[in-house]
Scaffold this motif. Structure first.
Motif, PDB file in Angstrom:
ATOM      1  N   ASP A 162       0.601  -1.264  -0.185  1.00 47.52           N
ATOM      2  CA  ASP A 162      -0.209   0.103  -0.075  1.00 47.52           C
ATOM      3  C   ASP A 162       0.926   1.370  -0.068  1.00 47.52           C
ATOM      4  O   ASP A 162       0.572   2.284  -0.615  1.00 47.52           O
ATOM      5  CB  ASP A 162      -1.045   0.070   1.365  1.00 47.52           C
ATOM      6  N   CYS A 166       0.897   4.025  -2.849  1.00 47.41           N
ATOM      7  CA  CYS A 166       0.564   5.640  -2.291  1.00 47.41           C
ATOM      8  C   CYS A 166       1.791   6.528  -2.880  1.00 47.41           C
ATOM      9  O   CYS A 166       1.494   7.332  -3.512  1.00 47.41           O
ATOM     10  CB  CYS A 166       0.501   5.712  -0.831  1.00 47.41           C
ATOM     11  N   CYS A 169       1.728   7.102  -6.812  1.00 48.14           N
ATOM     12  CA  CYS A 169       0.537   7.854  -7.205  1.00 48.14           C
ATOM     13  C   CYS A 169       0.863   9.116  -7.768  1.00 48.14           C
ATOM     14  O   CYS A 169       0.570   9.686  -8.634  1.00 48.14           O
ATOM     15  CB  CYS A 169      -0.632   7.822  -5.918  1.00 48.14           C
ATOM     16  N   SER A 178      -3.213   5.507  -4.916  1.00 46.79           N
ATOM     17  CA  SER A 178      -3.345   5.803  -3.608  1.00 46.79           C
ATOM     18  C   SER A 178      -4.624   5.243  -3.295  1.00 46.79           C
ATOM     19  O   SER A 178      -5.123   4.951  -1.910  1.00 46.79           O
ATOM     20  CB  SER A 178      -2.917   7.123  -3.236  1.00 46.79           C
TER      21      SER A 178
END
Length: 217
Positions: A162, A166, A169, A178
């Protein structure tokens, strides 16, 4: 049964019973291994290997899918502070080359090799054991819901992936990585249709593969 083993055997959710059994056989360092990111259309598949310290088990360890983002982040820090951890990934290009199963096993093997101390035995979530390991392994179906070590690995892999999505992004504006982490949400599919694929996209996955075939006709 030793008191410590009785304690983990009674625990709700994933427990330490498999690890305790292996330790009782003289295998000191038991690594749990799991991945995050098999299903998305973009981004790497990330794997983690975790060797827990029974004396310092973080409270609330569970399958990462059963935890909210804040709890995962807190446990991520607790795991890194109390356990041996190895983290690795396989890129979108490797996924396209080796398929998602092969790339996942590559990432898992890399994570195990990244551990600061070699494992004596490996508990792997799923049906497959990565090839060319330095120690024996056991595949545990739904292992992230059964084994504390695998649950810890699932948290580390999920939080790491994750964070990667992010971070990228900002480099690929307009895709919303994200928010959807590369999964095939309507927002993501609309962005691909509007902007085209990026180097992060898995071109062997539908609908990207279908789009390529259509373009070639």
């Amino acid at each position: 049964m030793p008191a410590a083993r009785r304690k983990v055997a009674r625990r709700a959710g994933p427990d330490y019973v498999r690890e305790a059994g292996l330790i009782a056989r003289g295998l000191r360092h038991i690594a749990g291994v799991d991945e995050a990111g098999r299903g998305p259309l973009a981004g790497p598949v990330v794997a983690a290997a975790v060797v827990l310290d029974l004396r310092r088990l973080p409270d609330g360890l569970n399958d990462s899918k059963k935890l909210d983002a804040a709890k995962r982040e807190w446990l991520f820090a607790e795991i890194l502070a109390s356990a041996h951890v190895g983290i690795a990934s396989a890129s979108a290009a490797e996924i396209d080359r080796f398929n998602i199963r092969g790339a996942t096993l590559i990432a898992m093997r890399r994570a195990l090799h990244a551990l600061p101390q070699s494992a004596c035995h490996v508990l792997v979530d799923g049906r497959d054991i990565p090839p060319l390991l330095r120690c024996p392994g056991t595949a545990v179906i739904s292992g992230d819901a059964l084994s504390l070590s695998i649950a810890a690995a699932s948290i580390v892999a999920k939080v790491t992936r994750d964070r990667i999505m992010c971070r990228v992004c900002g480099a690929f504006d307009g895709y919303g990585f994200s928010r959807h982490m590369g999964y095939g949400t309507p927002e993501h599919l609309a962005a691909i249709a509007r902007l085209g694929p990026t180097p992060l996209h898995r071109m062997s996955f539908r609908p990207l593969r279908a789009d390529l075939l259509d373009a070639a006709e």
